[in-house]
Design a protein around this motif. Structure first.
Motif, mmCIF file in Angstrom:
data_model
loop_
_atom_site.group_PDB
_atom_site.id
_atom_site.type_symbol
_atom_site.label_atom_id
_atom_site.label_comp_id
_atom_site.label_asym_id
_atom_site.label_seq_id
_atom_site.Cartn_x
_atom_site.Cartn_y
_atom_site.Cartn_z
ATOM 1 N N LEU A 155 -2.842 9.154 1.279
ATOM 2 C CA LEU A 155 -3.707 7.889 1.540
ATOM 3 C C LEU A 155 -3.197 7.269 2.964
ATOM 4 O O LEU A 155 -1.993 7.383 3.186
ATOM 5 N N LEU A 160 -6.157 1.314 2.705
ATOM 6 C CA LEU A 160 -6.662 0.827 1.537
ATOM 7 C C LEU A 160 -7.933 -0.199 2.036
ATOM 8 O O LEU A 160 -7.407 -1.210 2.942
ATOM 9 N N ARG A 162 -12.760 7.800 0.458
ATOM 10 C CA ARG A 162 -12.557 8.759 -0.754
ATOM 11 C C ARG A 162 -13.388 8.329 -1.812
ATOM 12 O O ARG A 162 -13.800 8.965 -2.659
ATOM 13 N N VAL A 192 -11.669 2.909 -6.393
ATOM 14 C CA VAL A 192 -10.761 2.964 -7.267
ATOM 15 C C VAL A 192 -10.835 2.121 -8.674
ATOM 16 O O VAL A 192 -11.258 0.894 -8.622
ATOM 17 N N LYS A 199 -11.488 -1.972 -4.517
ATOM 18 C CA LYS A 199 -10.671 -1.123 -3.591
ATOM 19 C C LYS A 199 -11.073 0.217 -3.386
ATOM 20 O O LYS A 199 -11.934 0.745 -4.228
ATOM 21 N N ARG A 200 -10.916 0.575 -2.072
ATOM 22 C CA ARG A 200 -11.640 1.954 -1.942
ATOM 23 C C ARG A 200 -10.548 2.667 -1.030
ATOM 24 O O ARG A 200 -9.990 1.887 -0.084
ATOM 25 N N GLU A 201 -9.992 3.768 -1.368
ATOM 26 C CA GLU A 201 -9.111 4.439 -0.604
ATOM 27 C C GLU A 201 -9.574 5.308 0.535
ATOM 28 O O GLU A 201 -10.652 5.640 0.597
ATOM 29 N N VAL A 210 1.048 -1.031 0.060
ATOM 30 C CA VAL A 210 0.005 -0.116 -0.105
ATOM 31 C C VAL A 210 0.766 1.368 -0.053
ATOM 32 O O VAL A 210 1.652 1.315 0.729
ATOM 33 N N GLY A 241 -8.431 8.023 2.998
ATOM 34 C CA GLY A 241 -7.653 9.460 3.499
ATOM 35 C C GLY A 241 -7.881 9.707 5.088
ATOM 36 O O GLY A 241 -8.576 9.195 5.841
#
Length: 143
Positions: A39, A42, A127, A130, A118-120, A33, A122
């Motif tokens: 970031l 994840l 966020r 992806v 996948k999701r970021e 990651v 922050g």
């Protein structure tokens, strides 16, 4: 041939014990990651059963296409912090070119087509999901 989909951090050294014995070349790749753009983490989701089958099918395709002696695909799901491993691919073949090409083949598919979402995350929270990047799609086109 092994495919592992799990939530926890994996021990790459332990997984490689005895891998590729008798082969002339072993290639490994581990994705981590990255902390790009602030970031923090994840999150990766998947459909159990479907994901493992898809990874098994693609690993088997790599064995046939590149004449591999062995292949290992490990992919995590759940929350992963910056610096933690996301996935690992290992290929073993008689010659180095086949091992390198097979690892690239597997990675290009994993980045673009593997059934993971996948999701970021922050500092402010999630966020968004992806999408595959254009360069990942282009890389997949090589095969």
């Amino acid at each position: 041939m092994r495919v592992i989909v799990q939530p926890g951090v994996f021990d790459a050294a332990a997984l490689m014990q005895g891998f590729g014995a008798g082969a002339g070349a072993v290639v490994t790749f581990t994705g981590l990651v990255r902390g790009d753009d602030g970031l923090v983490a994840l999150e990766i989701e998947h459909y159990p059963g479907m994901t493992e089958r898809a990874l098994q099918d693609h690993a088997q395709a790599a064995v046939g296409r590149f004449g591999l002696a062995d292949v290992l695909v490990v992919h995590r799901h759940g929350r992963m912090e910056v610096g933690e491993p996301i996935m690992m691919v290992a290929t073993a073949a008689r010659h180095r070119r086949a091992a390198f090409d097979a690892a690239d083949f597997l990675m290009d598919w994993l980045k673009s087509r593997a059934p993971f979402w996948k999701r970021e995350i922050g500092p402010e929270g999630p966020r968004g999901w992806v999408s595959a990047k254009d360069e990942d799609e282009a890389a997949l086109g090589r095969w």
